[in-house]
Design an enzyme around this catalytic site. Structure first.
Site, PDB file in Angstrom:
ATOM      1  N   HIS A  56      34.981   0.347  -3.304  1.00 31.32           N
ATOM      2  CA  HIS A  56      34.000  -0.245  -2.378  1.00 31.32           C
ATOM      3  C   HIS A  56      32.826   0.686  -2.072  1.00 31.32           C
ATOM      4  O   HIS A  56      31.834   0.265  -1.499  1.00 31.32           O
ATOM      5  CB  HIS A  56      34.671  -0.756  -1.096  1.00 31.32           C
ATOM      6  CG  HIS A  56      35.169   0.272  -0.134  1.00 31.32           C
ATOM      7  ND1 HIS A  56      34.576   0.510   1.072  1.00 31.32           N
ATOM      8  CD2 HIS A  56      36.226   1.116  -0.193  1.00 31.32           C
ATOM      9  CE1 HIS A  56      35.249   1.439   1.737  1.00 31.32           C
ATOM     10  NE2 HIS A  56      36.252   1.829   0.986  1.00 31.32           N
ATOM     11  N   CYS A  96      35.089   7.226  13.301  1.00 30.71           N
ATOM     12  CA  CYS A  96      36.386   7.225  12.644  1.00 30.71           C
ATOM     13  C   CYS A  96      36.811   5.788  12.448  1.00 30.71           C
ATOM     14  O   CYS A  96      36.147   4.860  12.912  1.00 30.71           O
ATOM     15  CB  CYS A  96      37.413   8.043  13.416  1.00 30.71           C
ATOM     16  SG  CYS A  96      37.890   7.279  14.950  1.00 30.71           S
ATOM     17  N   THR A 103      42.143   6.136   0.108  1.00 31.70           N
ATOM     18  CA  THR A 103      43.162   6.691   1.009  1.00 31.70           C
ATOM     19  C   THR A 103      44.493   6.834   0.280  1.00 31.70           C
ATOM     20  O   THR A 103      45.134   7.889   0.327  1.00 31.70           O
ATOM     21  CB  THR A 103      43.313   5.780   2.249  1.00 31.70           C
ATOM     22  OG1 THR A 103      42.055   5.726   2.923  1.00 31.70           O
ATOM     23  CG2 THR A 103      44.384   6.284   3.190  1.00 31.70           C
TER      24      THR A 103
HETATM   25  N1  PLP Z   1      37.643   9.912   0.914  1.00 28.61           N
HETATM   26  C1  PLP Z   1      36.378   9.894   1.357  1.00 28.61           C
HETATM   27  C2  PLP Z   1      35.512  11.102   1.152  1.00 28.61           C
HETATM   28  C3  PLP Z   1      35.878   8.764   2.003  1.00 28.61           C
HETATM   29  O1  PLP Z   1      34.630   8.769   2.453  1.00 28.61           O
HETATM   30  C4  PLP Z   1      36.737   7.649   2.173  1.00 28.61           C
HETATM   31  C5  PLP Z   1      36.273   6.449   2.883  1.00 28.61           C
HETATM   32  O2  PLP Z   1      35.379   6.490   3.692  1.00 28.61           O
HETATM   33  C6  PLP Z   1      38.035   7.712   1.671  1.00 28.61           C
HETATM   34  C7  PLP Z   1      38.458   8.867   1.044  1.00 28.61           C
HETATM   35  C8  PLP Z   1      38.982   6.563   1.804  1.00 28.61           C
HETATM   36  O3  PLP Z   1      38.696   5.558   0.873  1.00 28.61           O
HETATM   37  P1  PLP Z   1      39.191   4.056   1.106  1.00 28.61           P
HETATM   38  O4  PLP Z   1      38.317   3.472   2.161  1.00 28.61           O
HETATM   39  O5  PLP Z   1      39.017   3.395  -0.217  1.00 28.61           O
HETATM   40  O6  PLP Z   1      40.623   4.126   1.513  1.00 28.61           O
END
Ligand code: PLP
Length: 375
Positions: free
Chosen positions: A190, A314, A73
């Site tokens: 993760h 979500c 994110t």
């Molecule tokens: N981008 C995609 C395609 C994802 O599937 C996710 C998480 O599910 C993220 C970004 C966000 O990653 P994080 O959980 O490490 O913030």
């Protein structure tokens, strides 16, 4: 609460690999801030630098181009807001961490889930203002893989910068920053069997200027302030090493996924495999039974000890129609899709358990019968 016996939700988060747990504990057991000049600090700095090299090597980047973040994110937010391009074009199926980072113009996708390249070209031609184009490598709900090389070709012809969210693709297909030709790439530990709360933004040009989201420290070459998450970074590197050592894993997972899809098709009326017409990750199955709410399937499977996601899940845990499936024109199925995703610890037994539970749930709902299509 029924103990969950079968975990098939790797796209949400993968179980932590044993080597990762050990690396995290080792890093936690030692004091030392990587910015400190004493021996403990220098040892911590070395661990960060080695981890940077490991992550860069897995993804075909230069170590100096790796900016460690708190996850995918933040990496997406840093790219979307940091590149300094006011005009933003984003695909309709991006993860919310891209879509919500700031408003942009939406690039539609085709029914297959693949980006509409002609529409991207039209959007690029519509203005002389150089844009930032954000297109993910693989979708988290359907696993559909985007033609990034084509996106890059079109974008570069119009002087655009390209950011690619590779959070779901990394470790599942070969991801090579140089070969992809994008300017930045987001990854998250993760999803690889590393710890949550660690990720990275990789820059093709290690010296590229990027406005930081977090200010107040010189860490990550002034591009991400804050004391480094040493255990998270060490765990990320351990996961990257484990992924790098795997051979034939994508093929093994494709076998599990195909058997699961065929078995599910034989157990439910008019079952639809969403994204099944496009190139996609071998670990992801997005399935819908028309007329059956995802939540109903999900709860039935959960009661049988099988953990999967709704395509539309979500982060608040609530279910809303999936924006990905709506963008694909699958409005009627947008509330029905479940996502089954595999990874390093998945086995044939997991598939058997899923199929048994799925068969029982669909029979109970009166939709247990073969007559299916691949969409
Ligand atoms: N981008 C995609 C395609 C994802 O599937 C996710 C998480 O599910 C993220 C970004 C966000 O990653 P994080 O959980 O490490 O913030």
């Amino acid at each position: 609460m029924t103990p969950v016996a079968v975990y098939l939700d790797y796209n949400a988060t993968a179980p932590v690999r044993p080597a990762v747990g050990e690396a995290v504990l080792r890093a936690m057991a030692r004091p030392g801030n990587p910015s400190s000049v004493h021996g403990f600090g220098r040892a911590a700095r070395s661990l960060v630098d080695e981890s940077r090299e490991t992550v860069a090597a897995l993804l075909g980047g230069a170590p100096d181009g790796v900016i460690f973040t708190s996850g995918g994110t933040e990496a997406n937010g840093l790219a979307v807001n940091g590149w300094g391009r006011r005009r933003l074009l984003v695909s309709a199926v991006e993860h919310p961490s891209v879509l919500k980072a700031r408003p942009g113009e939406i690039i539609p996708v085709e029914r297959s889930g693949v980006i509409d390249l002609a529409a991207l070209d039209r959007l690029l031609q519509a203005s002389d203002e150089p844009a930032l184009v954000a297109v993910m490598l693989a979708n988290n709900e359907t696993g559909v893989i985007q033609p990034i090389a084509e996106v890059v070709r079109l974008a570069k012809a119009h002087g655009a910068i390209v950011h690619c969210d590779a959070v779901q693709a990394a470790g599942r297909i070969d991801v090579d920053l140089g070969a992809l030709g994008v300017d930045s790439l987001a990854v998250s530990a993760h999803k690889l069997g590393g710890p949550a709360g660690a990720g990275a933004l990789l820059l093709a040009d290690p010296d590229a200027r990027l406005a930081p989201l977090l200010l107040g420290g010189g860490q990550e070459r002034f591009r991400r302030a804050g004391t480094e998450n040493l255990p998270g970074i060490a765990g990320f590197a351990a996961a990257a090493r484990a992924v790098g050592a795997e051979t034939g894993e994508a093929l093994r997972l494709a076998g599990l996924r195909d058997r699961l899809e065929q078995g599910a098709c034989a157990r439910a009326v008019r079952l639809v495999v969403l994204g099944g017409q496009a190139p996609r990750l071998s670990n992801t199955a997005c399935l819908a039974v028309p007329g059956v709410a995802a939540q109903t399937l999900l709860m039935g499977l959960d009661l049988a000890g099988v953990a999967v996601s709704a395509g539309s899940a979500c982060s608040s845990g609530k279910l809303a129609p999936s924006h990905v499936l709506l963008a694909m024109g699958e409005d009627a199925l947008a509330g029905s899709a479940i996502r089954v995703s595999f990874g390093w610890a998945s086995t044939e037994r997991d598939v058997d358990c899923f199929l048994e539970a799925f068969g029982a749930v669909t029979r109970r709902l009166g939709v247990g019968n073969p007559e299916s299509r691949v969409a």
